[in-house]
Design an enzyme around this catalytic site. Structure first.
Site, PDB file in Angstrom:
ATOM      1  NE  ARG A 122      -4.082  -1.481  -0.292  1.00 45.73           N
ATOM      2  CZ  ARG A 122      -5.170  -2.054   0.450  1.00 45.73           C
ATOM      3  NH1 ARG A 122      -5.271  -1.995   1.719  1.00 45.73           N
ATOM      4  NH2 ARG A 122      -6.089  -1.662  -0.175  1.00 45.73           N
ATOM      5  CD  GLN A 127      -2.392   6.382  -4.020  1.00 45.49           C
ATOM      6  OE1 GLN A 127      -2.472   7.120  -4.788  1.00 45.49           O
ATOM      7  NE2 GLN A 127      -2.333   6.507  -2.411  1.00 45.49           N
ATOM      8  CG  ASP A 130      -4.740  -0.746  -3.794  1.00 46.52           C
ATOM      9  OD1 ASP A 130      -5.336  -2.097  -3.449  1.00 46.52           O
ATOM     10  OD2 ASP A 130      -4.355  -0.154  -2.915  1.00 46.52           O
ATOM     11  CB  SER A 133      -7.888   0.733  -3.440  1.00 44.13           C
ATOM     12  OG  SER A 133      -7.044   0.583  -2.267  1.00 44.13           O
ATOM     13  CE1 TYR A 232      -4.934  -4.101   4.037  1.00 43.55           C
ATOM     14  CE2 TYR A 232      -2.401  -4.487   3.924  1.00 43.55           C
ATOM     15  CZ  TYR A 232      -3.662  -4.311   3.261  1.00 43.55           C
ATOM     16  OH  TYR A 232      -3.620  -4.491   1.805  1.00 43.55           O
TER      17      TYR A 232
HETATM   18  P1  NAD Z   1      -9.154  -3.856   5.041  1.00 49.08           P
HETATM   19  O1  NAD Z   1     -10.204  -4.154   3.938  1.00 49.08           O
HETATM   20  O2  NAD Z   1      -8.224  -4.850   5.344  1.00 49.08           O
HETATM   21  O3  NAD Z   1     -10.137  -3.759   6.417  1.00 49.08           O
HETATM   22  C1  NAD Z   1     -11.311  -2.840   6.374  1.00 49.08           C
HETATM   23  C2  NAD Z   1     -11.546  -1.987   7.638  1.00 49.08           C
HETATM   24  O4  NAD Z   1     -11.714  -2.626   8.758  1.00 49.08           O
HETATM   25  C3  NAD Z   1     -10.018  -1.347   7.689  1.00 49.08           C
HETATM   26  O5  NAD Z   1     -10.052   0.098   7.840  1.00 49.08           O
HETATM   27  C4  NAD Z   1      -9.596  -2.025   9.244  1.00 49.08           C
HETATM   28  O6  NAD Z   1      -8.960  -0.777  10.025  1.00 49.08           O
HETATM   29  C5  NAD Z   1     -11.167  -2.186   9.794  1.00 49.08           C
HETATM   30  N1  NAD Z   1     -10.971  -3.166  10.962  1.00 49.08           N
HETATM   31  C6  NAD Z   1     -10.412  -4.201  11.228  1.00 49.08           C
HETATM   32  N2  NAD Z   1     -10.682  -4.792  12.553  1.00 49.08           N
HETATM   33  C7  NAD Z   1     -11.545  -3.952  12.853  1.00 49.08           C
HETATM   34  C8  NAD Z   1     -12.266  -4.335  13.974  1.00 49.08           C
HETATM   35  N3  NAD Z   1     -12.235  -5.240  14.899  1.00 49.08           N
HETATM   36  N4  NAD Z   1     -13.139  -3.281  14.261  1.00 49.08           N
HETATM   37  C9  NAD Z   1     -13.468  -2.050  13.379  1.00 49.08           C
HETATM   38  N5  NAD Z   1     -12.885  -2.181  12.382  1.00 49.08           N
HETATM   39  C10 NAD Z   1     -12.059  -2.949  12.094  1.00 49.08           C
HETATM   40  O7  NAD Z   1      -8.691  -2.459   4.751  1.00 49.08           O
HETATM   41  P2  NAD Z   1      -8.599  -1.627   3.488  1.00 49.08           P
HETATM   42  O8  NAD Z   1      -9.699  -0.953   3.090  1.00 49.08           O
HETATM   43  O9  NAD Z   1      -7.882  -2.362   2.546  1.00 49.08           O
HETATM   44  O10 NAD Z   1      -7.665  -0.323   3.837  1.00 49.08           O
HETATM   45  C11 NAD Z   1      -6.490  -0.676   4.813  1.00 49.08           C
HETATM   46  C12 NAD Z   1      -5.578   0.533   4.910  1.00 49.08           C
HETATM   47  O11 NAD Z   1      -4.830   0.859   3.644  1.00 49.08           O
HETATM   48  C13 NAD Z   1      -6.311   1.892   5.063  1.00 49.08           C
HETATM   49  O12 NAD Z   1      -5.627   2.652   5.869  1.00 49.08           O
HETATM   50  C14 NAD Z   1      -6.162   2.419   3.698  1.00 49.08           C
HETATM   51  O13 NAD Z   1      -6.437   3.830   3.706  1.00 49.08           O
HETATM   52  C15 NAD Z   1      -5.050   2.215   3.431  1.00 49.08           C
HETATM   53  N6  NAD Z   1      -4.846   2.028   1.912  1.00 49.08           N
HETATM   54  C16 NAD Z   1      -3.639   2.836   1.504  1.00 49.08           C
HETATM   55  C17 NAD Z   1      -3.306   2.842   0.242  1.00 49.08           C
HETATM   56  C18 NAD Z   1      -2.222   3.474  -0.346  1.00 49.08           C
HETATM   57  O14 NAD Z   1      -1.489   4.325   0.087  1.00 49.08           O
HETATM   58  N7  NAD Z   1      -1.666   3.213  -1.575  1.00 49.08           N
HETATM   59  C19 NAD Z   1      -4.300   2.132  -0.844  1.00 49.08           C
HETATM   60  C20 NAD Z   1      -5.196   1.658  -0.354  1.00 49.08           C
HETATM   61  C21 NAD Z   1      -5.678   1.690   0.979  1.00 49.08           C
END
Ligand code: NAD
Length: 373
Positions: A122, A127, A130, A133, A232
């Site tokens: 990530r 991006q 991804d 995402s 994550y």
């Molecule tokens: P994910 O699909 O792995 O999880 C979904 C969400 O569930 C996450 O926000 C996680 O914190 C939350 N979660 C997990 N356990 C939980 C609990 N017990 N209670 C409540 N919430 C809980 O996550 P994702 O959507 O793939 O994103 C993960 C991270 O990666 C985020 O910070 C996102 O902004 C970041 N991200 C960064 C980039 C980048 O910079 N290229 C791209 C995509 C995502």
């Protein structure tokens, strides 16, 4: 080089790994031939003729496609009968379920070089590649639309001559990519939204979309542990889970709709909505459990079904992006193209797998007959 696009055979998979747009770009310089299995785009409403017009060669016999393709682009990991058709020198790119060791070992045994897009780091440079995402974004949108479809009341507040209708209260659990899009979509429909996540860093993003962030007070130690270096969520302590459970119960009972998206990579999804919470919710409430494939955030949700339990509608459809197949494929295909371009020489189209590159190294799961750890 030949790039193969087989039709997906995984049950219910409607997406496709290339679109006429990406085919046109792959073939533009004359370095590559794109072979598309006849009907591969049908689930996303892309006819063979559109691929052909973009420069692809349509192939009826899938074994012929596999035998000619040095690069194979897929949505889902190959089933056993697809696996055996892959050439030993093939490069396979797709959502290959890297946490399922058996499948990866089988891929390694076949000798292919495989990239699991779920493992993409990530980082900013990645991006545009991804897929998690792009697909989660679509899933978050569709989850709200499905909830609205089942919910027997309005989302927006309405003031009519026959009286006022209250706005729906939506609770979003997990404010990652899917959760944030669910908030944005529910907001557009006029709901009042609360959201919750273990990662305190998302509070600002939640609030900027017009939702209220529900906070479980964290100790300093928990704050440091809640988010992994990869961005994550991390598995939390039992004491945290108890406090979180109480707060979610309280907010869930006040909500009409819950969109739950909480996931921990490589682990079962955390149980956030217990049976007693469902029991205490208002009849006619809706839960969309987007974590259903990872075991579910609610133990009552059922994979690929919509069920009613304790008067609450539970939607457990796993492949929500597949219900928006045209746009999901368009974004997925662009992600894959951006990833593949990282390994293609712009001057002659030759494939060069540079394992020093963080993105390539991060996604590579097998090469030369070995599983890459
Ligand atoms: P994910 O699909 O792995 O999880 C979904 C969400 O569930 C996450 O926000 C996680 O914190 C939350 N979660 C997990 N356990 C939980 C609990 N017990 N209670 C409540 N919430 C809980 O996550 P994702 O959507 O793939 O994103 C993960 C991270 O990666 C985020 O910070 C996102 O902004 C970041 N991200 C960064 C980039 C980048 O910079 N290229 C791209 C995509 C995502």
């Amino acid at each position: 080089m030949h790039i193969g696009i087989p039709a997906e055979i995984y049950a219910g998979e409607t997406r496709v790994a290339a679109t006429p747009e990406t085919v046109k770009k792959y073939t533009a310089k004359g370095f590559h031939t794109v072979l598309v299995q006849s009907g591969a785009g049908a689930g996303a409403s892309i006819p063979d003729a559109a691929y052909q017009e973009a420069g692809a060669v349509i192939v009826d016999d899938v074994s012929q496609l596999y035998s000619q393709s040095q690069v194979v682009l897929k949505v889902r990991g190959p089933a056993a009968n697809e696996l055996v058709m892959l050439r030993k020198d093939a490069v396979l790119i797709g959502l290959l379920s890297p946490h399922q060791a058996e499948g990866i070992e089988a891929l390694a045994k076949q000798g292919v070089t495989a990239f699991a897009m779920e493992k993409l780091p990530r980082i900013s440079r990645a991006q545009s590649m991804d897929v998690l995402s792009s697909q989660a974004n679509i899933g978050g949108y569709k989850a709200v639309i499905m909830a609205a479809h089942v919910y027997q009341k309005f989302f927006p507040m309405l003031m009519t001559a026959a009286g006022t209708v209250k706005a729906a209260r939506v609770l979003v659990l997990g404010a990652g990519v899917a959760g944030l899009q669910a908030i944005a979509t529910a907001k557009r429909l006029g709901a009042v939204i609360e959201a919750f996540d273990v990662r305190p860093a998302v509070k600002e993003q939640v609030e900027s979309l017009g939702a209220k962030f529900v906070e479980v007070p964290l100790t300093e130690e928990e704050k440091a542990k809640a988010e992994t270096a990869g961005g994550y969520a991390a598995e939390m302590s039992d004491d945290y889970k108890r406090r979180q459970g109480e707060l979610i119960h309280e907010r869930a009972v006040a909500a009409d709709i819950i969109i739950s998206t909480a996931l921990i990579p490589g682990r079962p999804a955390p149980v956030l909505i217990k049976e007693e919470t469902v029991q205490a919710m208002k009849p006619g409430s809706v839960i969309v459990d987007m974590a259903v494939e990872a075991g579910g955030n609610c133990p009552l949700s059922e994979l690929n079904k919509t069920v009613v339990k304790h008067g609450v509608h539970l939607i457990g459809i796993a492949n929500l992006p597949g219900l928006v197949a045209a746009d999901a494929s368009a974004l997925y295909a662009r992600n894959l193209m951006n990833f593949l371009n990282l390994m293609l020489d712009a001057n002659n189209g030759e494939l060069n797998i540079n394992r020093e590159d963080e993105i390539i190294a991060g996604t590579l799961i097998c090469m030369g007959g070995e599983v890459v750890k």
